[in-house]
Design an enzyme around this catalytic site. Sequence first.
Site, PDB file in Angstrom:
ATOM      1  N   CYS A  12      31.905  66.398  28.486  1.00 14.67           N
ATOM      2  CA  CYS A  12      30.681  66.367  27.685  1.00 14.67           C
ATOM      3  C   CYS A  12      29.900  67.665  27.900  1.00 14.67           C
ATOM      4  O   CYS A  12      29.730  68.115  29.032  1.00 14.67           O
ATOM      5  CB  CYS A  12      29.826  65.168  28.096  1.00 14.67           C
ATOM      6  SG  CYS A  12      28.339  65.027  27.095  1.00 14.67           S
TER       7      CYS A  12
ATOM      8  N   CYS B 148      25.456  62.577  35.762  1.00 10.20           N
ATOM      9  CA  CYS B 148      26.625  62.079  35.027  1.00 10.20           C
ATOM     10  C   CYS B 148      27.957  62.706  35.434  1.00 10.20           C
ATOM     11  O   CYS B 148      28.123  63.933  35.377  1.00 10.20           O
ATOM     12  CB  CYS B 148      26.412  62.274  33.527  1.00 10.20           C
ATOM     13  SG  CYS B 148      27.719  61.440  32.573  1.00 10.20           S
TER      14      CYS B 148
END
Length: 345
Positions: free
Chosen positions: A61, A68
């Site tokens: 991402c 994350c």
Amino acid sequence: MTVDISCLGQVRSDWTLDEVRGLFALPFADLVFHAQSVHRRNFDPNQVQVSTLLSIKTGACPEDCAYCPQSVRYDTGLEREELMAVEEVVNRARAAREAGATRFCMGAAYRSPKDRDLRVVMEMVRAVRELGLETCATLGMLTPGQAVALKDAGLDYYNHNLDTSAEFYDKIITTRTFQDRLDTLEAVREAGINVCCGGILGMGEGESDRAAMLHTLATLPQHPESVPINQLVQVEGTPLAGAAPLDPIEFVRCIAVARLLMPGSHVRLSAGRSEMSDEMQALCFLAGANSVFYGEKLLTTGNPDVARDDALFHRLGIQPEAPREAPGPALLQEGRLPAGDCPRA
Ligand code: SAM
Ligand code: DTB
Ligand code: SF4
């Protein structure tokens, strides 16, 4: 910091930050008692909504969310995976249904979905819905048109979290703004999709940030139908690995305040349950949490296995909740929840 106890239980979008702070300042037993009382007026206290998560596109991402494991910027050893085939997703959804889940949440490590990927996700939504499951997706930022397309495909819920307070936000994410998040939430709401929106605790924020985040959620034009409260899952390689863990009592306090601020919403005891004792989870249910993720995995990290959760539910006398019409406007129309006309203290 004052809060008018006699007004608790009303659905209001005009909470002041001072009132929210007043709830945080209550003695723990008083806070949990009020939260449980309000909870019982709106929900069966022995029922918990059960969702299962699946990561349909993993890793790589471009965003820099400090918590994350899927950000391309951090070396967490995660194997990236392309968008899953529809058939595979349907097989996983069927297995989740057979295990007892009523909602299936599909998560993708996107900043925002490309339209060609969205078309595949729409197919997934249609197919999962045909199995009789409620559908939820979390795909990053959406344009109003994309939200309408997902609604037309039959999407029931869209998850997009605030994550933290507007003030603390840029310590956690720099690649998109708090306002971007609010814009996506508005697009989802306008499209007629139920909103699932919450945040993460234990990222080094202060109590004033936790209060401000809950205040923002509770003063949205309409409360999110679902409010996931995540405890940070610390992943080696992310900037937040090694952050000081949050006091568990403070976590329970947040659940209770969320319950009081948004009496008709499902409050989800979300990520972080693997690191929680059964006693702490029981306290969270007592404080008004009434939804969990069920199944061994969240997106990329672990969740309690189903045997542990089944045993916990059994020990606590908790039953999985059958799907029902979303609360909020529906319950307000039925007159079960009073509208927010209580004068402020
Ligand atoms: N990429 C999309 C987005 O960010 O909106 C969807 C997936 S993202 C993983 C969904 C949410 O998961 C995040 O907003 C965050 O609240 C939560 N999350 C991610 N990593 C987490 C962690 N390590 N601990 C707790 N919650 C986490
Ligand atoms: C939410 O609030 N929590 C879920 C869901 N929405 C998508 C995600 C938790 C992710 C935890 C870290 C991981 O498993 O990658
Ligand atoms: Fe990407 Fe979502 Fe992870 Fe942020 S939380 S890095 S947007 S997958």
